[in-house]
Design a protein around this motif. Structure first.
Motif, mmCIF file in Angstrom:
data_model
loop_
_atom_site.group_PDB
_atom_site.id
_atom_site.type_symbol
_atom_site.label_atom_id
_atom_site.label_comp_id
_atom_site.label_asym_id
_atom_site.label_seq_id
_atom_site.Cartn_x
_atom_site.Cartn_y
_atom_site.Cartn_z
ATOM 1 N N ILE A 87 -17.072 -21.835 -3.439
ATOM 2 C CA ILE A 87 -18.310 -21.192 -2.956
ATOM 3 C C ILE A 87 -18.208 -19.681 -3.170
ATOM 4 O O ILE A 87 -19.148 -19.031 -3.636
ATOM 5 C CB ILE A 87 -18.565 -21.539 -1.476
ATOM 6 N N ASP A 88 -17.042 -19.123 -2.849
ATOM 7 C CA ASP A 88 -16.857 -17.680 -3.032
ATOM 8 C C ASP A 88 -17.103 -17.246 -4.472
ATOM 9 O O ASP A 88 -17.742 -16.230 -4.726
ATOM 10 C CB ASP A 88 -15.416 -17.278 -2.655
ATOM 11 N N MET A 132 -30.212 -16.681 -3.392
ATOM 12 C CA MET A 132 -29.011 -17.306 -2.813
ATOM 13 C C MET A 132 -29.126 -18.825 -2.927
ATOM 14 O O MET A 132 -28.162 -19.510 -3.292
ATOM 15 C CB MET A 132 -28.923 -16.871 -1.345
ATOM 16 N N ILE A 133 -30.289 -19.348 -2.602
ATOM 17 C CA ILE A 133 -30.505 -20.800 -2.666
ATOM 18 C C ILE A 133 -30.401 -21.285 -4.114
ATOM 19 O O ILE A 133 -29.756 -22.307 -4.390
ATOM 20 C CB ILE A 133 -31.882 -21.153 -2.046
ATOM 21 N N TYR A 156 -23.740 -14.623 5.219
ATOM 22 C CA TYR A 156 -22.769 -15.454 4.509
ATOM 23 C C TYR A 156 -22.165 -16.564 5.368
ATOM 24 O O TYR A 156 -21.850 -17.632 4.865
ATOM 25 C CB TYR A 156 -21.642 -14.574 3.959
ATOM 26 N N TYR A 157 -21.982 -16.284 6.639
ATOM 27 C CA TYR A 157 -21.334 -17.269 7.497
ATOM 28 C C TYR A 157 -22.154 -18.555 7.540
ATOM 29 O O TYR A 157 -21.635 -19.655 7.401
ATOM 30 C CB TYR A 157 -21.183 -16.681 8.905
ATOM 31 N N ARG A 158 -23.449 -18.406 7.716
ATOM 32 C CA ARG A 158 -24.335 -19.574 7.774
ATOM 33 C C ARG A 158 -24.585 -20.165 6.386
ATOM 34 O O ARG A 158 -24.714 -21.374 6.228
ATOM 35 C CB ARG A 158 -25.670 -19.188 8.420
ATOM 36 N N VAL A 159 -24.677 -19.297 5.391
ATOM 37 C CA VAL A 159 -24.888 -19.791 4.026
ATOM 38 C C VAL A 159 -23.728 -20.699 3.611
ATOM 39 O O VAL A 159 -23.932 -21.772 3.047
ATOM 40 C CB VAL A 159 -25.062 -18.608 3.050
ATOM 41 N N ARG A 160 -22.520 -20.284 3.949
ATOM 42 C CA ARG A 160 -21.361 -21.111 3.589
ATOM 43 C C ARG A 160 -21.445 -22.487 4.272
ATOM 44 O O ARG A 160 -21.261 -23.526 3.622
ATOM 45 C CB ARG A 160 -20.061 -20.409 4.005
ATOM 46 N N ILE A 168 -24.101 -24.614 2.652
ATOM 47 C CA ILE A 168 -23.729 -25.183 1.350
ATOM 48 C C ILE A 168 -22.887 -26.436 1.564
ATOM 49 O O ILE A 168 -23.116 -27.478 0.928
ATOM 50 C CB ILE A 168 -22.989 -24.143 0.483
ATOM 51 N N VAL A 195 -21.099 -18.389 -5.658
ATOM 52 C CA VAL A 195 -22.288 -17.741 -5.086
ATOM 53 C C VAL A 195 -21.938 -16.283 -4.836
ATOM 54 O O VAL A 195 -21.299 -15.946 -3.845
ATOM 55 C CB VAL A 195 -22.739 -18.451 -3.788
ATOM 56 N N ASP A 207 -14.247 -23.823 -0.173
ATOM 57 C CA ASP A 207 -14.630 -22.462 0.208
ATOM 58 C C ASP A 207 -14.383 -21.480 -0.937
ATOM 59 O O ASP A 207 -15.186 -20.577 -1.180
ATOM 60 C CB ASP A 207 -13.860 -22.021 1.457
ATOM 61 N N ASP A 208 -13.263 -21.664 -1.638
ATOM 62 C CA ASP A 208 -12.983 -20.755 -2.754
ATOM 63 C C ASP A 208 -14.009 -20.911 -3.869
ATOM 64 O O ASP A 208 -14.419 -19.930 -4.502
ATOM 65 C CB ASP A 208 -11.567 -21.000 -3.304
ATOM 66 N N ASN A 238 -24.187 -13.703 -4.842
ATOM 67 C CA ASN A 238 -25.373 -12.909 -4.523
ATOM 68 C C ASN A 238 -25.081 -11.959 -3.361
ATOM 69 O O ASN A 238 -24.303 -12.278 -2.478
ATOM 70 C CB ASN A 238 -26.522 -13.827 -4.105
ATOM 71 N N ALA A 239 -25.782 -10.832 -3.380
ATOM 72 C CA ALA A 239 -25.645 -9.879 -2.279
ATOM 73 C C ALA A 239 -26.668 -10.199 -1.194
ATOM 74 O O ALA A 239 -27.834 -10.448 -1.492
ATOM 75 C CB ALA A 239 -25.872 -8.455 -2.781
#
Ligand code: FES
Ligand code: FES
Lengths: 164, 795
Positions: A123-124, A104-105, A136-140, A143, A127, A120-121, A129-130
């Motif tokens: 990022i969607d 993910m990183i 995802y909330y924190r990853v977003r 980022i 990224v 945000d789009d 990755n599963a």
């Protein structure tokens, strides 16, 4: 068969069959175990590394195709966890089990290298990755934070974009 | 040239070995500065016990004296806390350390964790005075002492002991806090008291004049201070004269617990240094890739080692038998083969090429359709009574109208990210296992049974787990690895499943289920009779859980479980029986509200208000809070709608029990073409007496949002010819960033009871909330999951 590989600025030679996925050369032959095996079919992204600066799923390219490229793994991002993306990840306490997080990183770093302030789009779509833990909330947020960290000029430098 | 060797015995069966002794291969090592060393030689025979890396989380004998089995304090005040639970992303590595540190009064910034030793646990008993829960043998959920969870000695059997020095080593049942809190607190308090004794002795003052905070002991009258690190060695020698008099804090006295703390394992997880079992490399390890008969209960008929023995790196093939069901919680898995080679990729490549025939068990006629039919038929049988009150049939006969609906849910895998694996070295008198495991005591037992080596000689080196989501879900990863390693005695072997093997053969599943609910309504549309029938596999985990709605007023109620006997190994998956059952019940309540022509939040509120039960006010608080948070009732764009659901995941409906009440509103949009987006989730979540680490609670709820979405939207395993049809991410989708709602609002509300848990208590409400919202948006009521099977277009 010996294949020379350049990983994190070091030269290696791995002696494996040419069709061996890069992932297994990295993990098993070279013991760089930060890069993970999740699916082996290019679906999950746990094995993401950079090949010539692009995020690549290392389970899905043979080692023979990686010769002559510049490869970066999670271990090569920083020596002490201080890459802005890693700092942002820690600030938001993003990982849960952590198994997907190297990939993910690496995907996030590649995204930020080509898009310095992603929406945000972006990022969607950048990224994909599963993460089974659902971070995802924190990853977003991390980022976005990393983008801010990377655009802030280092103290005392007078700003990077003065002459632009 | 190939030498061939055949070994046979009951537990490991059969091994064939290729003549590796004539082969050479390279070992390639990078040296500092980018220069290269290319060697030619043999992997050394493993000195397994010495395997370590700086980031390795497993137990090491401490070089400095320990205060007690849980706590080591170094001269520089670093506190090492032994963690008896397994970190799989839920935050126990940090929460366990917080529970001990709360009483120890140490400097949190100098706390580190390591896994408690399951081997030591086999050899050493817990002190008798630590076995008693201060809240009594059957603690009340509203008594602020003790944790409210388990009593003194709830579960001890041949596989699991709670009297060993590390007590409860199983990570399950949402119980890492409620089940362990009192003895963690006691461990911290005992160490603190002995540190105080050491300081009192040094200054020749009574301990009553001393205070301890942030690893510093202060004698207020003289102003003297001493650091923990300075008295730790002496404290380690001193015995507490009356440990049974040590008391622990009640819930309202916590100061560290309840504060947000970053997780201690996170820094290593952003650098790739965190060690999972799959990263372990014991010197000289051979790699094994295993494959078992895809129809559970099957075995190997034949294989042809000669066809692969000349493939690169191949060492041997080990045929292993069906794991003894007594070692794998009564579940039936298959026998299989493992190809052993000098690298995992070579082992896998050779395994793929190995000509292999299976001896199928008599289940190959089974498929989802005829299995579902068997479940539907079981519904008409009397079933097993779960709960009954009033007179159902009389009340049903008096009803103004009757509503009936049937629902079904598929098999689901827990689908952890790290494929099953373990590294094992078996010698004549000792077993070493490197593994990420939710139940190391059971693995210890398995290894002992398979090898005949006593449990006291089984050493488990616990690693973090790349996702867990259910204690039994790990399947026979340890058993496969031990059987293979036993066949290659003296040789460390790393057994690793492919993703496909893990998901379609190695795991256990959330059971496929069907339900039929029937309600008799009065003239106002409220139920006077309720008949709930839910059917699932015989091996389903907690099939009754959340089925008896504690919140709603059903004056005449009958709840029954029904079963069909299938060969699919089911087990505990996150939230066990709740996700199926809450989907059934909370969908049906919504249908009743519609039949009554009432707002679904108001309808639920009325049914709760009419009832009389412990925690009723908390239920109403949850429902009202989430309605307010979500702006319930305010207009939304066309194609958007909200759905609501509530549950408390209480285990025992008959008596006051711990629970975690959570209510959700999911806001979805559905395009005219039928594409669903989860736009927003509002969560009202029970804080009980307080959390250990509220940050981890938030993360757990955020993760459960993704889980609930996956359950309702994407996931389903189907059976064909007796085996699972799905086996990897392409056909068992796990949602990505783009599907995660942009807005997730979580609010905690205070109640005065201990919690059931936090890691699986916010998941079951999401599927019905989404399905209810989809119905509002499209007019289509989905009763069969997942949603992706359905055309949800609307005009
Ligand atoms: S392991 Fe490479 S994408 Fe999953
Ligand atoms: S953090 Fe566990 S899979 Fe992503």
């Amino acid at each position: 068969m010996p294949f020379p590989l350049t990983i994190n600025g070091l030269q290696y030679v791995v002696d494996v069959e040419p069709e061996t996925p890069l992932l297994w050369a990295i993990r098993d032959t070279l013991d760089l175990t930060g890069t993970k095996y999740g699916c082996g079919i290019g679906q999950c992204g746990a094995c993401t590394v950079h090949v010539n600066g692009q995020a690549v799923r290392s389970c899905s390219i043979p080692v023979s195709a990686a010769v002559g490229t510049t490869i970066t793994t999670i271990e090569g991002l920083s020596v002490d966890g201080t890459h802005p993306v890693q700092l942002a990840w820690k600030e938001f306490d993003a990982p849960q089990c952590g198994y997907c997080q190297s990939g993910m990183i690496m995907s996030a770093v590649a995204l930020l290298q080509r898009t310095s302030a992603p929406t945000d789009d972006e990022i969607d779509s950048g990224v994909t990755n599963a993460c089974r833990c659902g971070t995802y909330y924190r990853v977003r947020q991390a980022i976005h934070r990393a983008a801010a960290l990377m655009s802030t000029p280092p103290a005392g430098s007078g700003g990077r974009n003065d002459d632009v | 040239m190939t030498s061939k060797q055949t070994v046979s015995d009951a537990m490991t069966a059969h091994i064939e070995t290729a003549g590796m002794d004539r082969r050479e291969f390279f070992i390639t090592t990078a040296a500092v500065g980018g220069t290269l060393v290319v060697g030619c030689g043999w992997p050394r025979r493993g000195d397994a016990v010495g395997v370590t890396t700086p980031a390795a989380p497993w137990y090491r004998e401490s070089t400095i004296p320990e205060i007690n089995a849980w706590i080591v304090i170094a001269p520089d005040d670093t506190v090492t806390i032994r963690i008896s639970q397994t970190e799989l992303g839920q935050g126990v590595w940090t929460a366990c350390a917080m529970m001990i540190s709360e009483e120890l009064q140490c400097d949190w910034n100098k706390v580190r964790g390591e896994y408690a030793s399951a081997n030591r646990d086999a050899r050493e008993e817990a002190p008798a005075w630590t076995l008693k829960n201060p809240a009594g043998p059957e603690p009340s959920p509203t008594d602020p002492r003790g944790g409210g969870g388990e009593g003194d000695l709830p579960a001890t059997n041949e596989r699991i002991s709670w009297t060993g020095v590390y007590r409860r080593m199983t990570t399950n049942r949402s119980a890492s806090v409620k089940g362990n809190l009192y003895f963690y607190q006691l461990a911290g308090a005992e160490a603190r008291e002995r540190l105080l004794l050491a300081a009192a002795e040094r200054w020749d003052v009574p301990t009553s004049e001393l205070t301890a905070k942030d690893s510093i002991i202060t004698h207020a009258t003289t102003g003297r201070t001493v650091r923990y690190g300075e008295v730790a060695t002496r404290a380690a020698e001193l015995e507490h004269p009356h440990p049974e008099t040590i008391t622990i804090k009640s819930a309202h006295e916590f100061t560290l617990m309840g504060t947000e703390r970053k997780n201690l394992d996170v820094p290593l997880k952003v650098t790739g240094q965190a060690v999972y079992a799959i990263d372990v490399k014991v010197p000289g390890t051979l790699h094994a890739c295993a494959k078992a008969c895809p129809v559970w209960g099957g075995d190997v008929k034949s294989y042809d080692f000669d066809a692969i023995k000349e493939m690169p790196g191949v060492h041997s093939v080990v045929q292993f038998p069906k794991p003894d069901p007594g070692l794998v919680r009564g579940r039936h898995f298959s026998g299989g083969v493992a190809v052993v080679a000098d690298s995992w990729w070579r082992a896998k490549t050779a395994l793929d090429a190995l000509p292999l025939e299976w001896e199928y068990p008599p289940y190959t006629h089974l498929n989802t359709e005829n299995m579902q039919q068997a479940l539907v038929e079981s519904i008409d049988e009397p079933g097993r009574l779960v709960y009954q009150q009033g007179n159902l049939e009389d009340a049903m006969a008096q009803a103004t109208s009757v509503v009936e609906a049937s629902y079904d849910v598929p098999y689901l895998a827990r689908a952890r990210m790290e494929p099953g694996n373990a590294t094992v070295l078996v010698t004549d008198d000792r077993v070493d296992i490197w593994i990420g495991d939710q139940s190391p005591q059971e693995t210890r037992f398995s290894a002992s049974q398979i090898t005949g080596i006593p449990q006291e000689q089984v050493h488990i080196h616990s690693a973090h787990l790349g996702g867990g989501f259910g204690r039994y879900g790990n399947g026979p990863q340890a058993e496969h690895a031990v059987m293979v390693a036993k066949a290659l005695k003296g040789q460390p072997v790393k057994m690793q499943w492919t993703r496909e093997e893990d998901w379609s053969v190695g795991t256990t599943y959330r059971a496929m289920g069907v339900a039929r609910l029937r309600a008799g309504l009065d003239a106002d549309g409220y139920p006077i009779a309720m008949d709930i029938r839910a059917a699932a596999d015989q091996t389903a985990s907690s099939p009754h859980r959340s089925l008896v709605p504690p919140g709603y007023f059903f004056p005449n109620l009958r709840v029954t479980n029904h079963f069909a006997d299938f060969h699919v190994p089911c087990g505990t998956r996150r939230a066990t029986g709740s996700p199926s059952n809450v989907f059934f019940v909370e969908s049906f309540i919504e249908e009743l509200a519609d039949a009554a022509g009432k707002d679904s939040y108001e309808y639920r509120r009325e049914l709760i208000s009419r009832n009389d039960f412990l925690f009723k006010d908390d239920w109403l608080q949850a429902l009202d809070l989430v309605a307010e948070m979500s702006e319930w009732g305010t207009p939304l764009p066309e194609g958007w709608a909200r759905g609501i659901a509530i549950d408390d995941r209480r285990y025992d409906r008959e008596k006051p029990d711990v629970c975690t009440i959570a209510a959700m509103v999911c806001t979805v949009s559905v395009s005219k073409a039928g594409a669903i987006r989860l736009e927003r989730v509002d969560v009202a979540f029970d804080e009980g007496f307080g959390f250990v680490n509220p940050l981890s609670v938030r993360k757990q709820i955020e993760g459960q949002v993704a889980w609930g979405w996956n359950d309702v939207m994407h996931q389903g395993f189907t059976v064909k010819d007796g085996r699972m049809e799905q086996n990897n991410f392409h056909d068992f989708p796990v949602s990505r960033m783009s599907e995660y709602p942009r807005e997730v609002n979580i609010r905690f509300f205070k109640t005065n009871h201990w919690l059931e848990g936090v890691g699986e208590e916010a998941m079951s409400q999401i599927p019905p909330a989404i399905v209810n919202a989809v119905f509002r948006a499209t007019g289509k009521r989905v009763r069969s999951l997942p949603l992706r099977k359905h055309d949800l277009s609307w005009a």
